[in-house]
Design a protein around this motif. Structure first.
Motif, PDB file in Angstrom:
ATOM      1  N   THR A   1      20.314  -0.221  46.038  1.00  0.00           N
ATOM      2  CA  THR A   1      20.180  -1.491  46.743  1.00  0.00           C
ATOM      3  C   THR A   1      18.852  -2.115  46.369  1.00  0.00           C
ATOM      4  O   THR A   1      17.917  -1.435  45.938  1.00  0.00           O
ATOM      5  CB  THR A   1      20.248  -1.304  48.268  1.00  0.00           C
ATOM      6  N   GLY A   2      18.776  -3.425  46.551  1.00  0.00           N
ATOM      7  CA  GLY A   2      17.559  -4.147  46.217  1.00  0.00           C
ATOM      8  C   GLY A   2      17.839  -5.250  45.223  1.00  0.00           C
ATOM      9  O   GLY A   2      18.999  -5.658  45.040  1.00  0.00           O
ATOM     10  N   PRO A   3      16.804  -5.756  44.550  1.00  0.00           N
ATOM     11  CA  PRO A   3      17.005  -6.799  43.552  1.00  0.00           C
ATOM     12  C   PRO A   3      17.965  -6.309  42.463  1.00  0.00           C
ATOM     13  O   PRO A   3      17.894  -5.161  42.018  1.00  0.00           O
ATOM     14  CB  PRO A   3      15.604  -7.029  42.987  1.00  0.00           C
ATOM     15  N   ALA A   4      18.852  -7.176  42.020  1.00  0.00           N
ATOM     16  CA  ALA A   4      19.879  -6.785  41.059  1.00  0.00           C
ATOM     17  C   ALA A   4      19.293  -6.609  39.659  1.00  0.00           C
ATOM     18  O   ALA A   4      18.440  -7.388  39.213  1.00  0.00           O
ATOM     19  CB  ALA A   4      20.984  -7.829  41.021  1.00  0.00           C
ATOM     20  N   VAL A   5      19.782  -5.579  38.966  1.00  0.00           N
ATOM     21  CA  VAL A   5      19.487  -5.363  37.547  1.00  0.00           C
ATOM     22  C   VAL A   5      20.827  -5.214  36.826  1.00  0.00           C
ATOM     23  O   VAL A   5      21.591  -4.296  37.117  1.00  0.00           O
ATOM     24  CB  VAL A   5      18.625  -4.106  37.313  1.00  0.00           C
ATOM     25  N   LEU A   6      21.095  -6.113  35.900  1.00  0.00           N
ATOM     26  CA  LEU A   6      22.317  -6.084  35.118  1.00  0.00           C
ATOM     27  C   LEU A   6      22.034  -5.403  33.783  1.00  0.00           C
ATOM     28  O   LEU A   6      21.155  -5.838  33.037  1.00  0.00           O
ATOM     29  CB  LEU A   6      22.815  -7.510  34.880  1.00  0.00           C
ATOM     30  N   LEU A   7      22.779  -4.329  33.476  1.00  0.00           N
ATOM     31  CA  LEU A   7      22.588  -3.561  32.248  1.00  0.00           C
ATOM     32  C   LEU A   7      23.741  -3.845  31.290  1.00  0.00           C
ATOM     33  O   LEU A   7      24.904  -3.611  31.644  1.00  0.00           O
ATOM     34  CB  LEU A   7      22.525  -2.064  32.561  1.00  0.00           C
ATOM     35  N   LEU A   8      23.442  -4.313  30.096  1.00  0.00           N
ATOM     36  CA  LEU A   8      24.465  -4.658  29.116  1.00  0.00           C
ATOM     37  C   LEU A   8      24.335  -3.735  27.912  1.00  0.00           C
ATOM     38  O   LEU A   8      23.352  -3.789  27.174  1.00  0.00           O
ATOM     39  CB  LEU A   8      24.312  -6.117  28.673  1.00  0.00           C
ATOM     40  N   HIS A   9      25.345  -2.889  27.708  1.00  0.00           N
ATOM     41  CA  HIS A   9      25.317  -1.892  26.641  1.00  0.00           C
ATOM     42  C   HIS A   9      25.726  -2.510  25.307  1.00  0.00           C
ATOM     43  O   HIS A   9      25.976  -3.715  25.200  1.00  0.00           O
ATOM     44  CB  HIS A   9      26.225  -0.717  26.997  1.00  0.00           C
ATOM     45  N   GLY A  10      25.804  -1.661  24.283  1.00  0.00           N
ATOM     46  CA  GLY A  10      26.221  -2.111  22.958  1.00  0.00           C
ATOM     47  C   GLY A  10      27.406  -1.313  22.461  1.00  0.00           C
ATOM     48  O   GLY A  10      28.268  -0.891  23.237  1.00  0.00           O
ATOM     49  N   ILE A  11      27.445  -1.076  21.152  1.00  0.00           N
ATOM     50  CA  ILE A  11      28.552  -0.391  20.482  1.00  0.00           C
ATOM     51  C   ILE A  11      27.982   0.765  19.664  1.00  0.00           C
ATOM     52  O   ILE A  11      26.976   0.567  18.967  1.00  0.00           O
ATOM     53  CB  ILE A  11      29.300  -1.373  19.566  1.00  0.00           C
TER      54      ILE A  11
END
Length: 277
Positions: free
Chosen positions: A21-31
């Protein structure tokens, strides 16, 4: 362990790992990754943040979409995920194929992206990567870009092919067996491979989208570019002219797959950067 949710966004269903919980962190992976790329850092980040780690379009357990692998469509996917979760802003952390998406999202939606961290990729064809590309792009870019070829050739040999990338991406150290097995499972089969290679086939469109966005806007949020082997500081050099507040780091003795090869070093950079009010 994070909990998994299925979220509808932009006409597809996305599997999203969520923790904390808390401020959002969006993690975007690769290939060739899935959300499990972030397995070593989700827990520590979740102590202070709401971590949101989707399987990107066509990859992992998300919809094997027929098209939409350009950065602009993937930006809309990401916006839909955050909207569905009720997040009006987020820090965005991305690597490899996730990086062009994160850069374009930040250029287009400075109201949505609070801080930006990008790693081991190029931001389209923005100037600054000439040294890295002096000998041409990596060999697999061309192989993957030919429609229908790579997925036909590789059927039945997906595990051997992925193992090469996982070894090269960690300078021979490899990744945990359970992560390796999850990646192999996610990239086995003609449709799984087609979706992965569609990212490469969309690169010219993605490059044009980033170039157009950078011509009319800037990265106004605090931005961090992290390099290792082989990209090094090429991404940092690309972003320097278009970023108002850019910090660059190079992690020594680290392969391309930073979150699994050197997670402790990555967390030492991420934690204070994301903690700034």
């Amino acid at each position: 362990m994070p909990r998994l949710r299925r979220i509808g966004s932009n006409g597809i269903e996305v599997t999203v790992a969520i923790a904390g919980t808390g401020p959002a962190v969006l993690l975007l992976h690769g290939i060739p990754h899935t959300w499990r790329l972030w397995s070593e850092i989700i827990g520590p980040l979740a102590e202070r943040h709401r971590v949101i780690a989707p399987d990107l379009r066509g990859l992992g357990d998300s919809t094997r979409a027929a098209d939409g692998y350009d950065a602009s469509t993937l930006v809309t996917d990401a916006e839909g995920i955050l909207d569905a979760l009720g997040e009006t802003e987020a820090d965005v952390v991305a690597i490899d194929a996730g990086t062009p998406v994160a850069v374009l999202l930040a250029l287009r939606r400075p109201d949505l992206v609070r801080r930006l961290v990008v790693m081991e990729s190029l931001a389209g064809s923005l100037p600054g990567a000439e040294d890295f590309l002096a000998g041409g792009p990596p060999w697999w870019f061309g192989f993957h870009a030919v429609p229908g070829l790579a997925e036909t050739v590789l059927i039945g040999h997906e595990a051997e092919y992925l193992d090469w990338f996982l070894a090269a991406g960690t300078l021979g150290r490899g990744v945990p067996p359970e992560i390796r097995d999850a990646f192999v499972d996610a990239y086995t089969g003609q449709e799984a491979l087609r979706c992965a290679f569609s990212y490469y086939r969309a690169l010219p469109v993605t490059a044009r989208q980033i170039g157009e966005a950078a011509a009319g806007s800037r990265l106004t949020m605090p931005t961090m570019a992290i390099g290792a082997h082989p990209v090094g500081r090429a991404l940092e050099r690309q972003l320097r002219p278009v970023a108002d507040d850019l910090t660059g780091h190079l992690i020594e003795d680290c392969g391309h797959i930073i979150p699994l090869d050197r997670p402790a070093e990555l967390l030492r950079l991420l934690t204070p950067f994301l903690a700034v009010p």
